[in-house]
Design an enzyme around this catalytic site. Structure first.
Site, PDB file in Angstrom:
ATOM      1  N   THR A   5       2.183  45.856  49.243  1.00 61.31           N
ATOM      2  CA  THR A   5       1.061  46.762  49.504  1.00 61.31           C
ATOM      3  C   THR A   5       0.930  47.773  48.374  1.00 61.31           C
ATOM      4  OG1 THR A   5       1.446  46.545  51.889  1.00 61.31           O
ATOM      5  CG2 THR A   5       0.103  48.404  51.170  1.00 61.31           C
ATOM      6  N   ARG A   7      -0.090  44.066  59.166  1.00 65.45           N
ATOM      7  CA  ARG A   7      -0.072  42.643  58.841  1.00 65.45           C
ATOM      8  C   ARG A   7       0.088  41.783  60.093  1.00 65.45           C
ATOM      9  NH1 ARG A   7       4.237  42.804  53.928  1.00 65.45           N
ATOM     10  NH2 ARG A   7       3.751  40.565  53.787  1.00 65.45           N
ATOM     11  N   LEU A  29       5.792  52.062  51.612  1.00 62.95           N
ATOM     12  CA  LEU A  29       4.823  50.972  51.722  1.00 62.95           C
ATOM     13  C   LEU A  29       5.562  49.668  51.462  1.00 62.95           C
ATOM     14  CD1 LEU A  29       1.826  52.403  49.633  1.00 62.95           C
ATOM     15  CD2 LEU A  29       2.036  52.376  52.128  1.00 62.95           C
ATOM     16  N   ASP A  30       5.103  48.597  52.090  1.00 60.88           N
ATOM     17  CA  ASP A  30       5.668  47.294  51.781  1.00 60.88           C
ATOM     18  C   ASP A  30       5.542  47.029  50.284  1.00 60.88           C
ATOM     19  OD1 ASP A  30       6.078  46.937  54.476  1.00 60.88           O
ATOM     20  OD2 ASP A  30       4.320  45.652  54.768  1.00 60.88           O
ATOM     21  N   MET A  31       6.473  46.261  49.752  1.00 57.88           N
ATOM     22  CA  MET A  31       6.453  45.942  48.324  1.00 57.88           C
ATOM     23  C   MET A  31       5.105  45.362  47.893  1.00 57.88           C
ATOM     24  SD  MET A  31       9.106  43.463  46.310  1.00 57.88           S
ATOM     25  CE  MET A  31       8.964  43.137  44.557  1.00 57.88           C
TER      26      MET A  31
END
Length: 223
Positions: free
Chosen positions: A68, A169, A64-66
């Site tokens: 998120t 996003r 996951l993105d940092m």
């Protein structure tokens, strides 16, 4: 097997272990924590490292993105990692996200089918690129609408069919409805006003890589 108190005598700091057995681990990542280590000595702290301190055989399967938060899978050992990677490649792992976006998102449901590529001028930004982009498909459903005019906000459920970098996003930004608090794709004032990216991995479903039975997990949305 059931998660027991003795399995987590020292829980990973900041990380909730939702499920663990001999083949896999399901963790709930907070916003602001890297999924995996990145370049630089100051970017080694991450979810994988924290989980490995408790389960040494834990290996990453996806990220996951940092910014998120939410559910993330880890395999236990190289063979389980291989099987779970294959499941992701075959798109038989289901993921559901929730987000709050700026504005009143039009139809109650729909698809965003726009190819994405890295922006060579602004790493790590991604852009819609109809010529060289890789196919990216997101399905969405409106859950709630709040307010009106410039203060309108929409809660939306998102199901990525593909798994491109920053896919959700960029897709929402492409519709003119960036996610609240997004430091990369929303207007600068949004990141100032909202303390975090309002994107959460709320549910995940899969076939157990060893026992071949269906599993499903959910995480409460923190916004």
């Amino acid at each position: 097997m059931e998660l027991r108190d003795t399995d987590l005598a020292v829980p990973p700091p900041g990380v909730v272990i939702v499920y663990v057995d001999e083949a896999l681990i399901v963790a709930d990542k907070p916003s602001g924590l890297l999924s995996m280590p990145a370049r630089g000595e100051d970017r080694q702290d991450c979810l994988v490292a924290r989980v490995q301190a408790q389960f040494a055989d834990a290996l990453p399967v996806h990220r996951l993105d940092m910014a998120t938060s939410g559910l993330i899978l880890l395999a236990r050992g190289a063979e389980m990692q291989r099987r779970m990677n294959l499941a992701f490649e075959q798109r038989i792992v289901g993921k559901r996200y929730e987000a709050l976006v700026h504005g009143d998102l039009g139809p109650d449901a729909g698809e965003i089918d726009l190819p994405l590529a890295a922006d060579p001028q602004r790493n790590p930004h991604q852009i819609v690129d109809l010529q060289r982009g890789r196919r990216a498909l997101t399905r969405y459903r409106v859950v709630e609408r709040r307010g009106a005019g410039p203060d309108a906000v929409t809660r939306v459920e998102l199901k990525p069919v593909t798994g491109r970098t920053h896919q959700l996003r960029v897709h929402l930004q492409s519709l003119g409805h960036p996610i609240l608090g997004d430091p990369l794709y929303a207007p600068p004032a949004s990141a100032v006003r909202h303390r975090r990216l309002h994107l959460h991995a709320a549910a995940i479903t899969l076939i157990h890589p060893q026992r071949r039975v269906p599993l499903g997990f959910e995480s409460a949305v923190p916004f």
